[in-house]
Structure formats: C-alpha cells, structure tokens
Design a protein around this motif. Structure first.
Motif, PDB file in Angstrom:
ATOM      1  N   LEU A  60     -23.569  50.802  63.463  1.00 56.75           N
ATOM      2  CA  LEU A  60     -22.655  49.672  63.644  1.00 56.75           C
ATOM      3  C   LEU A  60     -22.547  48.816  62.383  1.00 56.75           C
ATOM      4  O   LEU A  60     -21.466  48.342  62.047  1.00 56.75           O
ATOM      5  N   ARG A  61     -23.646  48.638  61.658  1.00 53.04           N
ATOM      6  CA  ARG A  61     -23.589  47.881  60.401  1.00 53.04           C
ATOM      7  C   ARG A  61     -22.727  48.614  59.372  1.00 53.04           C
ATOM      8  O   ARG A  61     -21.947  47.995  58.657  1.00 53.04           O
ATOM      9  N   LEU A  62     -22.889  49.923  59.298  1.00 52.57           N
ATOM     10  CA  LEU A  62     -22.069  50.696  58.365  1.00 52.57           C
ATOM     11  C   LEU A  62     -20.584  50.612  58.722  1.00 52.57           C
ATOM     12  O   LEU A  62     -19.721  50.692  57.847  1.00 52.57           O
ATOM     13  N   ALA A  63     -20.301  50.410  59.985  1.00 58.38           N
ATOM     14  CA  ALA A  63     -18.917  50.265  60.440  1.00 58.38           C
ATOM     15  C   ALA A  63     -18.397  48.841  60.222  1.00 58.38           C
ATOM     16  O   ALA A  63     -17.241  48.548  60.522  1.00 58.38           O
ATOM     17  N   GLY A  64     -19.254  47.946  59.714  1.00 55.93           N
ATOM     18  CA  GLY A  64     -18.823  46.590  59.388  1.00 55.93           C
ATOM     19  C   GLY A  64     -19.115  45.532  60.432  1.00 55.93           C
ATOM     20  O   GLY A  64     -18.654  44.399  60.308  1.00 55.93           O
ATOM     21  N   PHE A  65     -19.888  45.869  61.452  1.00 56.73           N
ATOM     22  CA  PHE A  65     -20.202  44.890  62.493  1.00 56.73           C
ATOM     23  C   PHE A  65     -21.465  44.116  62.149  1.00 56.73           C
ATOM     24  O   PHE A  65     -22.348  44.608  61.462  1.00 56.73           O
ATOM     25  N   SER A  66     -21.545  42.892  62.658  1.00 55.65           N
ATOM     26  CA  SER A  66     -22.730  42.050  62.522  1.00 55.65           C
ATOM     27  C   SER A  66     -23.604  42.302  63.744  1.00 55.65           C
ATOM     28  O   SER A  66     -23.237  41.950  64.868  1.00 55.65           O
ATOM     29  N   VAL A  67     -24.752  42.949  63.526  1.00 54.99           N
ATOM     30  CA  VAL A  67     -25.602  43.338  64.647  1.00 54.99           C
ATOM     31  C   VAL A  67     -27.057  42.984  64.397  1.00 54.99           C
ATOM     32  O   VAL A  67     -27.497  42.896  63.248  1.00 54.99           O
ATOM     33  N   VAL A  68     -27.786  42.763  65.485  1.00 53.04           N
ATOM     34  CA  VAL A  68     -29.224  42.518  65.444  1.00 53.04           C
ATOM     35  C   VAL A  68     -29.850  43.179  66.662  1.00 53.04           C
ATOM     36  O   VAL A  68     -29.162  43.528  67.616  1.00 53.04           O
ATOM     37  N   ARG A  69     -31.177  43.303  66.611  1.00 54.42           N
ATOM     38  CA  ARG A  69     -31.894  43.730  67.809  1.00 54.42           C
ATOM     39  C   ARG A  69     -31.653  42.666  68.869  1.00 54.42           C
ATOM     40  O   ARG A  69     -31.794  41.478  68.605  1.00 54.42           O
ATOM     41  N   ALA A  70     -31.290  43.057  70.055  1.00 55.28           N
ATOM     42  CA  ALA A  70     -30.933  42.096  71.101  1.00 55.28           C
ATOM     43  C   ALA A  70     -32.073  41.149  71.447  1.00 55.28           C
ATOM     44  O   ALA A  70     -31.833  40.019  71.871  1.00 55.28           O
ATOM     45  N   GLU A  71     -33.316  41.573  71.225  1.00 59.37           N
ATOM     46  CA  GLU A  71     -34.452  40.704  71.512  1.00 59.37           C
ATOM     47  C   GLU A  71     -34.398  39.420  70.689  1.00 59.37           C
ATOM     48  O   GLU A  71     -35.014  38.424  71.043  1.00 59.37           O
ATOM     49  N   GLU A  72     -33.679  39.448  69.576  1.00 58.18           N
ATOM     50  CA  GLU A  72     -33.570  38.254  68.737  1.00 58.18           C
ATOM     51  C   GLU A  72     -32.727  37.163  69.382  1.00 58.18           C
ATOM     52  O   GLU A  72     -32.851  35.992  69.034  1.00 58.18           O
ATOM     53  N   VAL A  73     -31.854  37.532  70.319  1.00 62.49           N
ATOM     54  CA  VAL A  73     -31.014  36.535  70.988  1.00 62.49           C
ATOM     55  C   VAL A  73     -31.308  36.423  72.484  1.00 62.49           C
ATOM     56  O   VAL A  73     -30.903  35.468  73.121  1.00 62.49           O
TER      57      VAL A  73
END
Length: 90
Positions: free
Chosen positions: A59-72
């Motif tokens: 997803l990051r390579l596709a240009g999305f801003s992503v994190v491990r969901a546990e962070e939110v």
C-alpha cells in the motif's frame, strides 16, 4: 475492509487479511490443548504478522499513508490502517 467514519481517525480504512481455516485451526488447537501457545495458533499469528507487513509495503508503494492498525486502535491487532491524508514515509 472496514471504513472508519467516527472518532479521532475518521476518514481512514482498516484492511484485514484473513484465512478462516488457518484461524479456526489455531483456535481449535488452543481450545482442545488448553494451551494459548499451541503451535497451530502460533503459526496463524506469525502468518498474520507477515501479511500485515506485506500489505503495509504494498500500500505504501501504491502511494497510500498506512500504519499498523494497533497504532490507532489497540484492538485492531494485525490490521492495517490507511489514512485519508498524505502518504507515509517509505
């Protein structure tokens, strides 16, 4: 996938990889063996972590801003959270 339409991080999306048979086998092994560290459950947890890492990278390579969901959301372990804002650093 699950859309986050409420709360502090509204506007994002949860992405979850799932293998029902693998998860069910893990839960069954834990229940039957009364051992939360049953090898089948451990295998399922390891696969979930590997898939989470892969999804984040893709997803990051596709240009999305992503994190491990546990962070939110501390109950979203193993999920990936896609922000509706700017891309995350690679």
């Amino acid at each position: 996938m699950e859309v986050d339409s409420q709360g502090e991080y509204a506007g994002g999306l949860y992405v979850r990889w799932n293998a029902p048979e693998l998860g069910e086998a893990g839960m069954r092994a834990v229940a039957e063996q009364q051992d939360p560290a049953a090898p089948e459950w451990k295998r399922y947890a390891e696969v979930v972590l590997l898939m989470q890492t892969a999804l984040i990278g893709i997803l990051r390579l596709a240009g999305f801003s992503v994190v491990r969901a546990e962070e939110v959301d501390d109950v979203a372990e193993g999920d990936v959270y896609v922000h509706a804002d700017t891309p995350s650093p690679s």
